[in-house]
Write an enzyme that holds these catalytic residues in place. Structure first.
Site, PDB file in Angstrom:
ATOM      1  N   GLY A 516       0.836  -1.193   0.000  1.00  0.00           N
ATOM      2  CA  GLY A 516       0.000   0.000   0.000  1.00  0.00           C
ATOM      3  C   GLY A 516       0.863   1.233   0.000  1.00  0.00           C
ATOM      4  N   GLY A 521       5.333   7.251   1.658  1.00  0.00           N
ATOM      5  CA  GLY A 521       5.925   6.420   0.629  1.00  0.00           C
ATOM      6  C   GLY A 521       5.296   5.043   0.632  1.00  0.00           C
ATOM      7  CG  ASP A 634      -1.239  11.057  11.138  1.00  0.00           C
ATOM      8  OD1 ASP A 634      -2.447  11.379  11.030  1.00  0.00           O
ATOM      9  OD2 ASP A 634      -0.523  10.775  10.172  1.00  0.00           O
TER      10      ASP A 634
END
Ligand SMILES: *[C@@H]1O[C@H](CO)[C@@H](O)[C@H](O)[C@H]1NC(C)=O
Ligand SMILES: *[C@@H]1O[C@H](CO)[C@@H](O)[C@H](O)[C@H]1NC(C)=O
Ligand SMILES: *[C@@H]1O[C@H](CO)[C@@H](O)[C@H](O)[C@H]1NC(C)=O
Ligand SMILES: *[C@@H]1O[C@H](CO)[C@@H](O)[C@H](O)[C@H]1NC(C)=O
Ligand SMILES: *[C@@H]1O[C@H](CO)[C@@H](O)[C@H](O)[C@H]1NC(C)=O
Ligand SMILES: *[C@@H]1O[C@H](CO)[C@@H](O)[C@H](O)[C@H]1NC(C)=O
Ligand SMILES: *[C@@H]1O[C@H](CO)[C@@H](O)[C@H](O)[C@H]1NC(C)=O
Ligand SMILES: *[C@@H]1O[C@H](CO)[C@@H](O)[C@H](O)[C@H]1NC(C)=O
Ligand SMILES: *[C@@H]1O[C@H](CO)[C@@H](O)[C@H](O)[C@H]1NC(C)=O
Ligand SMILES: *[C@@H]1O[C@H](CO)[C@@H](O)[C@H](O)[C@H]1NC(C)=O
Length: 826
Positions: A516, A521, A634
């Site tokens: 994925g 990246g 996050d």
């Protein structure tokens, strides 16, 4: 343990010789004493009661041991200091109904010694290991109330607050002699919620106070241990004791050398495995460094590093204050500044604290300490509140991991910035040579690269020889930097991979191995030569994640170890390539299941609940229990990876920040990074982040997990409400079932759903101060007794003007033209 080999040999021959007898009896009744050679087995065949001889001794004792374990283990002894010298002893019910051990001449060596109004007592051995004496009045006596050296699950014995009787566990004298030894263990008689081990009556170890989830003075407790363990509700029961219930066979034993060990029976290998033991390091020994000093264990286990606390200096007897506190002197006098507090992190808090029930937050706690002339320090602890120290500060241990913040009161003069008085002169003296040195190093570095380029071949040879057997390089500059950072030797293990090794593992980053696209990246699957599957995150050169984020992630994650955090196996930083190598998660990430029409169903209600709980525990570890204390910044569905058992693991620490400063304080950043839909208002609008911004993201995650919808894209088709607003509406209408993902609605439990949504809404409150802490969230999710306050209506939602429906993974980095970064900074 091997201590009972003789006993075992004896018992083995015994049971072999008398199999029928040992099965025949199940209880001791009046008139039929239990003689030496006969045993009683509990109804389920778990424990056995009878005479035994410990170790090399030939004395006979009445004891209880596990019935059919190959390694015989005695958990209780009756006549521990009055053995029968031969095999003529017996256990019987005496005329007054008490249980007694008699020798061959019918002298009473031991008695249960209780007052029994009625006769007709019988003694029965239960499957818990408890020997119970009953008569018509009920349970008259039980062995669980008179512990020897072993704590068994189910025991409820401790400090009786009504009678002040403290039931202590007492070690054996030696493995050959069960008589009471030099060590005892029990609750602290001063009623602080601590367990102590005493050696010859003096404190040898203390657990630290209980904070509702753990004993705070125990370093590196395993989650199993934390969550399996409880303190009694002593206000109600009147007895303060610790207990756990467990389906596995476990016991705590206070050994004859004064160490408390927790042992777990391994039924495949038939051995007791030690899963925990204290005290084992020097600093775990009570007050090892004396008062007013802190203790840090050394790597090699030799004498610990003892040093006086800040503001204290060595004196003949120990460490004493350098400058007297201001308290008591007349404040209005010129030059007398009020005292200040010095923060110490990651400590086992000192003994002898008082609970200040009047202070409800850290600043009140500080004020209360400052106003009290006998207060030396304070700490505000989640789960307890304000603790203040009025006596000397003893037993301070600096933890490697976890621990609490502690605020030491010092005279204002201790805070004078010495650097400023030494002035520019020193700065110049120090910085010029340093700069020159750096320039020199840089020059050398450049030349070295040139030289290398000239002699490329030899260098490669060197590289080969430095490799481990599977292409693992063992030394780079970066690695030594990390080694320093990760704390030598004690840090988790990771390896440094060469580019070649990674290329081989991922088949040259073949597209078939692409798992994925992460934030910075692509992520590839790989296979190491020894067969281990790995996930390789390759940081693309044009990505936002520069060397800074890379180092950040490696250093952070290398120091973190928790079953709900993804494990870093190693990294690769060669030339321009930067790669992180993780354990491979066969089930990819949460969003893959949660937001996919066909895969949603795999996550049934109980799986979703355990995912929520797992994330909460991982987050608690980051926020509170890890020494570093980390804000993830996050948290989102795609950063929650799932292992083969669908256990969640938090990943992607590129954005994480360590918050070394005070609890929950907000820090401002100019770089607002995060993901649309998960960012708290104060973070998105002002760049302020704190643990409470993670709590916000977690709240959004809970709502997403319950509903199976993405917060960032969801819009109710008819009501034109976003996900949070929709949850709010249904929760207020007492109709939360409607909110649950329709594919799993029939597997869910309405009150669980209600609790989850409630917690979710509470976490997404607009104001950070109104959100719960992670510890509270866990207590609530576990259905604890915490009262859930009613959340207010969350009003914060992103403006939808920009039609950003498909930008769910977009990261907002300052410099982008997006609106809220302009507002960043304070
Ligand atoms: C002990 O015996 C019981 C009953 O025979 C059996 O179910 C159990 O597996 C045995 N336990 C061990 C550890 O051998
Ligand atoms: C003792 O137990 C026996 C049998 O249960 C009963 O018959 C007898 O009455 C009991 N004696 C007393 C004093 O309770
Ligand atoms: C117990 O303490 C006494 C007195 O300190 C000492 O003489 C003895 O050796 C100790 N026994 C053990 C088993 O450590
Ligand atoms: C222990 O067993 C009980 C009932 O047998 C079960 O409800 C409970 O979930 C088990 N606990 C654990 C931790 O396995
Ligand atoms: C060993 O323990 C495991 C897990 O508790 C259990 O599933 C298994 O049946 C046990 N085996 C024996 C022989 O008791
Ligand atoms: C252990 O380490 C300390 C410093 O960390 C050192 O002074 C001491 O000599 C070492 N002891 C041994 C036995 O290696
Ligand atoms: C610790 O510090 C306090 C305050 O200065 C002092 O009263 C006490 O004597 C010190 N304790 C020791 C053991 O030096
Ligand atoms: C403090 O000093 C002021 C002025 O010097 C004086 O009026 C006051 O009584 C003093 N207070 C104490 C407690 O000594
Ligand atoms: C602490 O509590 C007091 C009184 O409840 C309140 O006035 C104060 O603002 C609180 N401080 C913080 C930092 O929350
Ligand atoms: C001041 O602190 C001491 C020591 O903790 C405590 O015993 C005392 O009650 C406190 N006094 C006040 C007025 O809070």
């Amino acid at each position: 343990m091997g201590c009972f080999d003789h006993l075992y040999a004896f018992l083995f021959s015994l049971t072999a010789a008398l199999p029928l007898l040992s099965l025949a009896t199940t209880s001791v009744v009046p008139g039929s004493p239990l003689t030496d050679g006969v045993t009683i087995v509990s109804p389920g065949g778990v424990f056995e009661l009878g005479f035994f001889s410990p170790g090399r001794s030939t004395n006979r004792y009445i004891g209880i041991w596990y019935h059919n374990f190959s390694a015989s283990t005695v958990v209780w002894v009756a006549n521990r200091d009055a053995p029968v010298p031969d095999t003529s002893g017996s256990l019987s019910i005496s005329g007054d109904g008490n249980l007694v051990v008699l020798d061959g001449r019918s002298r009473v060596l031991w008695s249960s010694d209780v007052f029994l109004p009625a006769e007709n007592s019988t003694a029965q051995l239960l499957d818990t290991g408890n020997l119970v004496l009953r008569n018509s009045g009920g349970i008259a006596w039980q062995s669980f109330d008179c512990p020897t050296d072993t704590y068994l699950p189910g025991m409820k014995v401790g400090l009786d607050l009504r009678t002040n009787v403290n039931h202590l566990f007492t070690s054996w004298k030696s493995t050959d002699d069960p008589a009471p030894g030099n060590f005892s263990m029990g609750m602290n008689p001063d009623r602080s919620t601590q367990i102590f081990i005493w050696g010859n009556g003096k404190p040898l170890w203390r657990s630290g106070r209980w904070n509702g989830q753990i004993f705070m003075g125990v370093e590196g407790v395993l989650p199993e241990y934390i969550y399996g363990f409880r303190l009694s509700n002593f206000q109600m029961e009147g007895v303060m004791y610790f207990y756990f219930n467990s389906n596995s066979t476990q016991r705590y034993v206070l050994t004859s050398s004064g160490i408390d060990r927790q042992l777990l029976w391994q039924n495949d290998t038939n051995v007791w495995k030690e899963i925990w033991a204290q005290p084992t390091t020097q600093c775990e020994v009570y007050n090892r460094c004396g008062a007013n000093a802190s203790c840090t264990d050394t790597e090699n286990g030799s004498a610990p590093d003892c040093s006086c606390l800040k503001g204290f200096v060595p004196s003949s007897g120990g460490c004493v204050r350098r400058a007297a506190l201001n308290c008591g002197t007349n404040r209005s006098q010129a030059g007398s500044e009020p005292d200040r507090f010095y923060q110490m992190q990651g400590l086992k808090l000192p003994d002898f604290s008082d609970w200040d029930s009047a202070s409800a937050n850290a600043s009140q706690c500080e004020g209360s300490c400052l106003a009290n002339c006998s207060c030396n320090a304070y700490s505000f602890v989640t789960g307890i509140g304000c603790l203040i120290w009025g006596r000397e500060l003893s037993d301070i241990h600096v933890f490697d991991d976890g621990g609490n913040d502690f605020y030491l009161r010092l005279a204002a003069s201790e805070f004078v910035d010495k650097k400023s008085t030494v002035s520019l002169f020193l700065i110049l003296v120090i910085s010029i040579p340093t700069l020159a040195g750096l320039v020199l190093i840089w020059l050398l570095w450049m030349t070295r690269r040139k030289i290398r380029a000239l002699f490329n071949q030899p260098k490669r040879d060197h590289e080969e020889s430095a490799k481990g057997n599977d292409g693992v390089e063992t030394e780079t500059g970066f690695s030594s930097m990390l080694a320093e950072d990760a704390g030598n030797g004690k840090g988790p293990e990771w390896t440094i991979f060469t580019v070649e090794a990674v290329l081989a593992a991922t088949k040259d980053f073949s597209s078939s191995n692409l798992l994925g696209q992460g934030g910075f990246g692509p992520v590839y699957k790989g296979l190491l030569p020894e067969g281990q599957e790995i996930a390789v995150k390759r940081l693309s050169k044009g990505s936002g994640q520069g060397m800074e984020e890379f180092k950040n992630e490696v250093i952070l994650i290398a120091k973190l170890q928790h079953r709900n955090l993804v494990k870093l196996l190693g990294f690769c930083a060669q030339r321009d390539d930067k790669m992180l190598i993780y354990e491979y998660m066969p089930n990819k990430s949460l969003d893959v299941f949660l937001f996919d029409r066909s895969k949603k169903r795999v996550l049934d209600w109980s799986t979703r609940c355990s995912i929520v709980e797992g994330i909460a525990r991982g987050l608690l570890y980051l926020h509170r229990d890890s020494r570093l204390r980390i804000i993830h910044r996050d948290l989102k569905a795609s950063n929650i990876l799932l292992d083969a058992g669908m256990n969640p693991k938090i990943s992607d620490f590129g954005m994480a920040r360590i918050f070394g400063n005070t609890d929950g304080n907000e820090t401002a950043t100019k770089r607002v990074v995060g993901t649309y839909g998960y960012m708290s208002p104060e973070y998105a609008m002002q760049g302020l982040f704190s643990v409470k911004s993670d709590v916000y993201s977690f709240g959004v995650l809970i709502l997403e997990i319950v509903s199976g919808e993405r917060n960032s894209t969801y819009q109710h088709p008819l009501l034109s409400l976003n996900l949070i607003a929709y949850a709010w509406k249904l929760w207020n209408e007492d109709n939360v079932i409607e909110f649950v993902d329709p594919t799993i609605r029939d597997s869910c439990l309405p009150n669980h759903v209600s609790r989850c949504v409630h917690v979710g809404l509470w976490c997404v409150q607009d104001r950070a101060s109104e959100r719960p802490t992670t510890a509270t969230v866990i207590a609530m999710l576990e259905g604890g007794t915490v009262d859930l306050p009613n959340p207010r209506q969350p009003t914060f939602a992103f403006e939808r003007g920009a039609r950003v429906n498909d930008l769910t993974d977009l990261r907002y980095i300052s410099g982008n033209s997006l609106a809220f970064t302009i507002l960043s900074g304070r």
